[in-house]
Motif scaffolding. Structure first.
Motif, PDB file in Angstrom:
ATOM      1  N   LYS A  97       0.837  -1.203   0.000  1.00 54.82           N
ATOM      2  CA  LYS A  97       0.000   0.000   0.000  1.00 54.82           C
ATOM      3  C   LYS A  97       0.877   1.261   0.000  1.00 54.82           C
ATOM      4  CE  LYS A  97      -3.427  -2.464   2.834  1.00 54.82           C
ATOM      5  NZ  LYS A  97      -4.438  -2.756   1.823  1.00 54.82           N
ATOM      6  N   ILE A  98       1.929   1.253   0.834  1.00 55.81           N
ATOM      7  CA  ILE A  98       2.847   2.392   0.878  1.00 55.81           C
ATOM      8  C   ILE A  98       3.585   2.529  -0.456  1.00 55.81           C
ATOM      9  CG2 ILE A  98       4.873   3.352   2.020  1.00 55.81           C
ATOM     10  CD1 ILE A  98       2.280   3.446   3.674  1.00 55.81           C
ATOM     11  N   HIS A  99       3.940   1.385  -1.038  1.00 53.16           N
ATOM     12  CA  HIS A  99       4.618   1.410  -2.337  1.00 53.16           C
ATOM     13  C   HIS A  99       3.741   2.081  -3.393  1.00 53.16           C
ATOM     14  CE1 HIS A  99       7.205   0.049  -5.609  1.00 53.16           C
ATOM     15  NE2 HIS A  99       6.114  -0.400  -6.216  1.00 53.16           N
ATOM     16  N   LEU A 100       2.427   1.761  -3.391  1.00 57.46           N
ATOM     17  CA  LEU A 100       1.518   2.363  -4.372  1.00 57.46           C
ATOM     18  C   LEU A 100       1.352   3.859  -4.117  1.00 57.46           C
ATOM     19  CD1 LEU A 100      -0.455   2.136  -6.707  1.00 57.46           C
ATOM     20  CD2 LEU A 100      -2.222   1.418  -5.081  1.00 57.46           C
ATOM     21  N   MET A 101       1.243   4.243  -2.850  1.00 53.72           N
ATOM     22  CA  MET A 101       1.107   5.674  -2.542  1.00 53.72           C
ATOM     23  C   MET A 101       2.345   6.451  -2.997  1.00 53.72           C
ATOM     24  SD  MET A 101      -1.746   6.683  -1.262  1.00 53.72           S
ATOM     25  CE  MET A 101      -3.224   6.086  -0.449  1.00 53.72           C
ATOM     26  N   LEU A 102       3.524   5.881  -2.804  1.00 50.56           N
ATOM     27  CA  LEU A 102       4.747   6.541  -3.269  1.00 50.56           C
ATOM     28  C   LEU A 102       4.753   6.673  -4.792  1.00 50.56           C
ATOM     29  CD1 LEU A 102       7.438   4.918  -0.938  1.00 50.56           C
ATOM     30  CD2 LEU A 102       6.993   7.367  -1.172  1.00 50.56           C
ATOM     31  N   ALA A 103       4.299   5.616  -5.461  1.00 49.54           N
ATOM     32  CA  ALA A 103       4.253   5.670  -6.924  1.00 49.54           C
ATOM     33  C   ALA A 103       3.297   6.755  -7.403  1.00 49.54           C
ATOM     34  CB  ALA A 103       3.839   4.310  -7.471  1.00 49.54           C
ATOM     35  N   LEU A 104       2.173   6.914  -6.732  1.00 48.79           N
ATOM     36  CA  LEU A 104       1.201   7.931  -7.133  1.00 48.79           C
ATOM     37  C   LEU A 104       1.688   9.341  -6.786  1.00 48.79           C
ATOM     38  CD1 LEU A 104      -2.124   6.128  -6.150  1.00 48.79           C
ATOM     39  CD2 LEU A 104      -1.223   6.515  -8.439  1.00 48.79           C
ATOM     40  N   CYS A 105       2.625   9.450  -5.846  1.00 50.07           N
ATOM     41  CA  CYS A 105       3.224  10.763  -5.577  1.00 50.07           C
ATOM     42  C   CYS A 105       4.038  11.263  -6.773  1.00 50.07           C
ATOM     43  CB  CYS A 105       4.144  10.690  -4.355  1.00 50.07           C
ATOM     44  SG  CYS A 105       3.262  10.561  -2.788  1.00 50.07           S
ATOM     45  N   ASP A 106       4.338  10.347  -7.682  1.00 53.85           N
ATOM     46  CA  ASP A 106       5.117  10.690  -8.875  1.00 53.85           C
ATOM     47  C   ASP A 106       4.246  10.659 -10.126  1.00 53.85           C
ATOM     48  OD1 ASP A 106       7.541  11.466  -9.987  1.00 53.85           O
ATOM     49  OD2 ASP A 106       8.064   9.409 -10.548  1.00 53.85           O
ATOM     50  N   ALA A 107       2.906  10.688  -9.949  1.00 53.32           N
ATOM     51  CA  ALA A 107       1.987  10.615 -11.088  1.00 53.32           C
ATOM     52  C   ALA A 107       1.995  11.917 -11.876  1.00 53.32           C
ATOM     53  CB  ALA A 107       0.577  10.317 -10.588  1.00 53.32           C
ATOM     54  N   ASP A 108       1.482  11.872 -13.100  1.00 53.60           N
ATOM     55  CA  ASP A 108       1.422  13.061 -13.952  1.00 53.60           C
ATOM     56  C   ASP A 108       0.334  14.032 -13.490  1.00 53.60           C
ATOM     57  OD1 ASP A 108       3.449  12.044 -15.514  1.00 53.60           O
ATOM     58  OD2 ASP A 108       2.077  11.035 -16.891  1.00 53.60           O
ATOM     59  N   ASP A 109      -0.720  13.496 -12.882  1.00 56.09           N
ATOM     60  CA  ASP A 109      -1.851  14.324 -12.484  1.00 56.09           C
ATOM     61  C   ASP A 109      -1.574  15.002 -11.146  1.00 56.09           C
ATOM     62  OD1 ASP A 109      -4.705  15.184 -12.651  1.00 56.09           O
ATOM     63  OD2 ASP A 109      -4.886  13.890 -10.900  1.00 56.09           O
ATOM     64  N   PHE A 110      -1.697  16.326 -11.106  1.00 52.35           N
ATOM     65  CA  PHE A 110      -1.386  17.072  -9.880  1.00 52.35           C
ATOM     66  C   PHE A 110      -2.270  16.648  -8.717  1.00 52.35           C
ATOM     67  CE2 PHE A 110      -3.199  20.576  -7.354  1.00 52.35           C
ATOM     68  CZ  PHE A 110      -2.115  20.819  -6.512  1.00 52.35           C
ATOM     69  N   MET A 111      -3.584  16.497  -8.946  1.00 53.91           N
ATOM     70  CA  MET A 111      -4.501  16.224  -7.825  1.00 53.91           C
ATOM     71  C   MET A 111      -4.275  14.827  -7.267  1.00 53.91           C
ATOM     72  SD  MET A 111      -7.920  18.140  -9.242  1.00 53.91           S
ATOM     73  CE  MET A 111      -8.666  18.375  -7.650  1.00 53.91           C
ATOM     74  N   THR A 112      -3.876  13.891  -8.130  1.00 53.19           N
ATOM     75  CA  THR A 112      -3.525  12.559  -7.630  1.00 53.19           C
ATOM     76  C   THR A 112      -2.268  12.628  -6.774  1.00 53.19           C
ATOM     77  OG1 THR A 112      -4.476  11.563  -9.627  1.00 53.19           O
ATOM     78  CG2 THR A 112      -3.012  10.185  -8.310  1.00 53.19           C
TER      79      THR A 112
END
Length: 960
Positions: free
Chosen positions: A803-818
């Motif tokens: 779960k933490i791994h996925l949250m870290l990955a989404l911190c690097d997403a293209d979408d600002f709000m994500t």
């Protein structure tokens, strides 16, 4: 005195025992550095040795006894083996007995075929326990067969008393049938109760033996009596007349009786089809036609009678239609049914008597109600339509109305619709366009048929898929399209006129035709605009919806409202691409291709135009009509009603007004699939539309004001259920609604989200291919992180690592709000030491967090502008505006920097010196110091300074 002499004087330890013990004692003394052993110690050791010796003797004795018992045990084992073989033989014998019982049963059944009815009943009764034995032997486990056989064999003993009782019951049933048939034969003082009792006796008798020839003969006699009753003409046209009312009740009882027999006795159906009763049932509605209007008028002006509901004239036609429908469905030969019905109908239509011809047209109409396929088979009989059109204009208007409504019904079939368009269009146009009649009922029926014909090739049938998402638009113009458009507009205006005319308020036939025609015509954009711009017409529709209890009228009205409020179907990028490929390949059906192509071209179906229509309907006051339509409505009506409400709620401007008008009270039972009085639970399609409508309300309005009386927790289950939808819009709106509910901090609501599996479903949707769904799922989880059970779930090293791994990955997403939602969740979770360790253990954990605090910050002044421009483009990628607001972009960057700085502060202050040193080794000190110098946001600088201060307190040097 020596040790040896002392021992002998005591007389307790023999010298040989001492000689044995002494070396061991000496060895122990040497091992434990004991110089000598005293006499008591030696005595104690000797006692222990004796105890062990006694125990050994006891064990030897037991072993001897076991050896003595071995022969006996061997014999018992052999006996058990032999017993097992015997038991297996017993099982085989039981299996053979089962075969014998089955053979006996078959033999008894063969004997039954040569006996008379009473003997067959008796044998059948005796055979039932035998068959139970057989089933037990076949199906039961072997271990229970003997007991089951003992329990089942007793009922096979039939005493003389049992035989007499069985014979007595059979004879009593037959005598009852004979007695009731004699009552019908006499024809005097026949009551509906007699018909009901006779039907029950027939059903009971047939249940015992379906091939009883005596019963079949009695049923034929009964059909003859039914023919006598149904063919009787009513004495008067006055319902208050006792003889007329008595015959009406008796005919109603006969129809109910025939229906019960048809449903419980398949062979009876063919006898019914071949009898004269079929013609009587077909002609029956015409015999009471003159009573129906009188009965409807009296029903509105008089109170409903108490007690059992009596049969009314208007009840006979639907009862006859149901009877015919079930009979046609069950009949063994459908062609014979069609031929038999055709013979009856054509004979009546060809009569030189007006009343008989009217009965023929009524019969044809009734067949269409019962079975569309058989009705179309009759109507499309070669030459029939041509003959009918040659003389129809000379017939009375009531016959013309019946035929025109039949033609309208037949237009649901493609083959029949083509034939009607070819042979009947001129007749229908003469009624509607050329003023051949002033009869409004006839005009309305003809207009409906013309509308169906004109829309058949270029429109989707409105009775299919009434979800407001598949609404079709016009095809490309063809020859004569202008004339067609003018005719369609004229038909729509006629329907409007019929509905606005106060004189037609008491005529269900006119209203139903006008509503049905408008339901078909309102598929077109111009007709939608015509309706929405006619305030008087809309008010008439609203009033009709509030007043009527007629389900067909309700259905027509809700279809009109559905067409008015429906939005154009949104295609996903993949669907649009597939559509283009199919068009290029030429694999799309012609009608589908034209419908989809012109759907995009019709500006009257644009979202802005539909929004304006929905706002106008809401402001004009559609909700009272929708409340009335939804009361005790069918499931089809409720499904369309839920879709209309969802469409009305779509514009944000309507939501507050709709809530004030009670839309939540209408939606909640459908979303919760609560069973209303005399109604089945809502279907899945109804639940989906209703839940989506509630989700829209939850997104923009305060749930505490919108859902009162503690109804907020009830929303959780349907909203989580909606997350499983394959429609991404439903997923997105449900996630947004759950985010709003979660932000209230209500412990009960948060607990229900966790209990109903909301966390798992949200996590699954974080992998969605759609950016908005992925963003909404992350935002919903970010809100849930503040709930202690969810926080603990993510903090658990066993469950939270991925779960933490996925949250870290989404911190690097293209979408600002994500990115904002994911980094916000990590900022909260990093207050846990376990989460800090999980972040550090991730391969790119620190790298991703550093990218947040260095966003838009350059290491050298030369490329500062370029780095900032790239960061602004990054955080504003979701904006469609050509000109980017610089202040907004800087504010977004500060939001991400703040979350990153908070994560670093927690990693350093909570994670410990080891983590701090790792951060320092990777340049964290310099990056935090640079963040303090460049950021204009107070909270960002505070977090960075707190992180550096904690490092200093831990003894880490901050200088380069």
């Amino acid at each position: 005195m020596t040790t040896e002499s002392a021992t002998q004087q005591e007389g307790r330890v023999p010298s040989e025992a001492l000689a044995t013990v002494w070396p061991v004692a000496a060895e122990l003394a040497q091992e434990f550095s004991i110089e000598s052993l005293s006499a008591p110690a030696v005595k104690e050791a000797q006692g222990q040795i004796q105890t062990v010796a006694l125990q050994m003797d006891g064990i030897r004795t037991q072993v001897g006894q076991i050896k003595d018992q071995l022969p006996g045990l061997n014999q018992q084992t052999a006996a058990l083996i032999e017993g097992a073989e015997t038991l297996e033989q017993m099982y085989k014998q039981i299996d053979a007995l089962a075969i014998m019982v089955e053979s006996v049963a078959a033999t008894v059944q063969d004997v039954n075929t040569s006996m008379d009815q009473a003997e067959r009943d008796l044998t059948s009764s005796a055979l039932q326990p035998l068959q139970a034995v057989l089933e037990t032997l076949k199906m039961g486990p072997k271990g229970f067969r003997v007991v089951a056989l003992q329990q089942r064999i007793i009922p096979l003993v039939i005493t003389n008393t049992n035989l007499r009782n069985i014979m007595s019951a059979t004879i009593e049933q037959e005598d009852k049938v004979k007695e009731l048939l004699q009552t019908l034969e006499a024809g005097q003082d026949v009551q509906p109760a007699h018909i009901t009792d006779l039907t029950a006796a027939f059903v009971a008798t047939v249940a015992k033996a379906t091939d009883n020839p005596t019963v079949r003969e009695q049923q034929k006699a009964y059909l003859g009596h039914c023919h006598t009753i149904l063919s009787n003409q009513l004495p008067t046209e006055d319902l208050t007349d006792d003889d007329t009312n008595a015959l009406l009740q008796l005919q109603g009882a006969v129809l109910k009786s025939l229906l019960r027999l048809v449903m419980n006795d398949v062979p009876f159906v063919d006898a019914f089809i071949d009898s004269d009763v079929l013609a009587d049932v077909l002609r029956l509605p015409s015999t009471v036609a003159s009573l129906i209007s009188t009965a409807e008028t009296n029903a509105k002006s008089t109170l409903a009678p108490t007690g059992p509901k009596p049969t009314r004239p208007q009840d006979l036609k639907p009862m006859a239609a149901i009877l015919l429908s079930k009979s046609f469905e069950t009949a063994s030969n459908k062609d014979h049914v069609r031929d038999k019905s055709t013979e009856i109908i054509l004979t009546d239509i060809g009569s030189d008597k007006v009343r008989t011809r009217a009965a023929g047209f009524q019969s044809l109409h009734l067949v269409f109600q019962a079975d569309m396929a058989i009705g179309c088979g009759i109507l499309t009989k070669e030459g029939l339509l041509v003959e009918l059109m040659d003389c129809i204009e000379l017939e009375p208007e009531d016959i013309q109305i019946t035929l025109t409504e039949t033609l309208s019904m037949a237009c649901a079939d493609a083959k029949a619709r083509t034939a009607i368009g070819l042979h009947c269009s001129e007749f229908l146009k003469s009624i509607v366009m050329r003023g051949a009649t002033k009869n409004q009922h006839l005009k309305g029926a003809a207009a409906v048929a013309l509308t169906k014909i004109s829309l058949s090739e270029s429109r989707k049938d409105p009775s299919v898929g009434m979800n407001g998402l598949d609404g079709a638009s016009k095809q490309a113009p063809s020859n004569g399209s202008n004339n067609s458009a003018e005719e369609e507009a004229q038909l729509a205006k006629l329907f409007s006129t019929l509905l606005k005319d106060d004189k037609n308020d008491k005529s269900n036939g006119i209203q139903l035709n006008a509503v049905e025609g408008l339901a078909y015509a309102s598929i077109q954009g111009p007709v939608k605009q015509l309706i929405i711009s006619d305030k008087a017409l809309l008010l008439s529709l609203f009033q009709l919806g509030e007043d009527t209890k007629n389900n067909p009228l309700k259905y027509g009205l809700i279809i009109i409202f559905n067409n008015l409020t429906a939005f154009r179907k949104r295609l996903s990028p993949e669907q649009e691409q597939m559509l283009k490929l199919k068009k290029m390949a030429g694999t799309l059906p012609k009608s589908e291709s034209g419908r989809l192509q012109n759907q995009d071209d019709d500006p009257l179906d644009d979202e802005a135009v539909v929004n304006q229509r929905n706002i106008a309907l809401t402001k004009l006051g559609i909700m009272p009509a929708l409340h009335a339509i939804g009361h005790q409505a069918s499931e089809n009506i409720r499904q369309s009603l839920a879709q209309v409400l969802r469409n009305l709620i779509t514009p944000p401007e309507t939501r507050g007004l709709l809530v004030q008008q009670g839309v939540v009270r209408l939606l909640m039972p459908m979303a919760l699939q609560q069973q209303q009085q005399q109604q089945p639970p809502a279907s899945e399609a109804t639940k989906t539309a209703a839940t989506q409508a509630l989700a829209k309300l939850s997104i923009t309005l305060d749930p505490r004001l919108t859902f009162k009386n503690q109804r907020i927790p009830e929303l959780v289950k349907p909203l989580i259920w909606l997350l499983e939808s394959t429609d991404q819009l439903c997923q997105f709106e449900s996630l947004m609604a759950l985010t709003n509910l979660g932000s209230m901090g209500d412990i009960q609501v948060l607990s229900l989200i966790v209990q109903d599996g909301g966390i798992e479903k949200m996590e699954n949707l974080q992998f969605s291919e759609h950016n908005l769904v992925r963003r909404a799922a992350t935002e919903a989880l970010c809100n849930m992180i503040f709930f202690q059970p969810v926080f603990e779930l993510y903090s658990d090293p066993k469950q939270g690592k991925n779960k933490i791994h996925l949250m870290l990955a989404l911190c690097d997403a293209d979408d600002f709000m994500t990115r904002r939602a994911a980094s916000g969740a990590l900022a909260v979770l990093s207050t846990s030491p376990e989460v800090c360790k999980m972040i550090i253990e991730q391969t790119r954990g620190l790298e991703i967090l550093r990218s947040l605090i260095t966003l838009g910050v350059s290491g050298s002044p030369t490329d500062a502008d370029e780095v900032e421009a790239k960061a602004i483009e990054d955080v504003m990628s979701d904006q469609e505006a050509a000109v980017v607001d610089h202040a907004v972009a800087v504010g977004r960057m500060d939001e991400l920097r703040h979350r990153g700085a908070e994560c670093f502060k927690n990693l350093i202050t909570i994670g410990g010196k080891e983590i701090s040193e790792k951060i320092a080794a990777e340049g964290g000190i310099q990056q935090l110091a640079q963040l303090i110098q460049t950021s204009q946001h107070e909270a960002v600088r505070y977090c960075a300074m707190e992180a550096l201060k904690a490092m200093s307190d831990q003894g880490i040097r901050l200088q380069k």
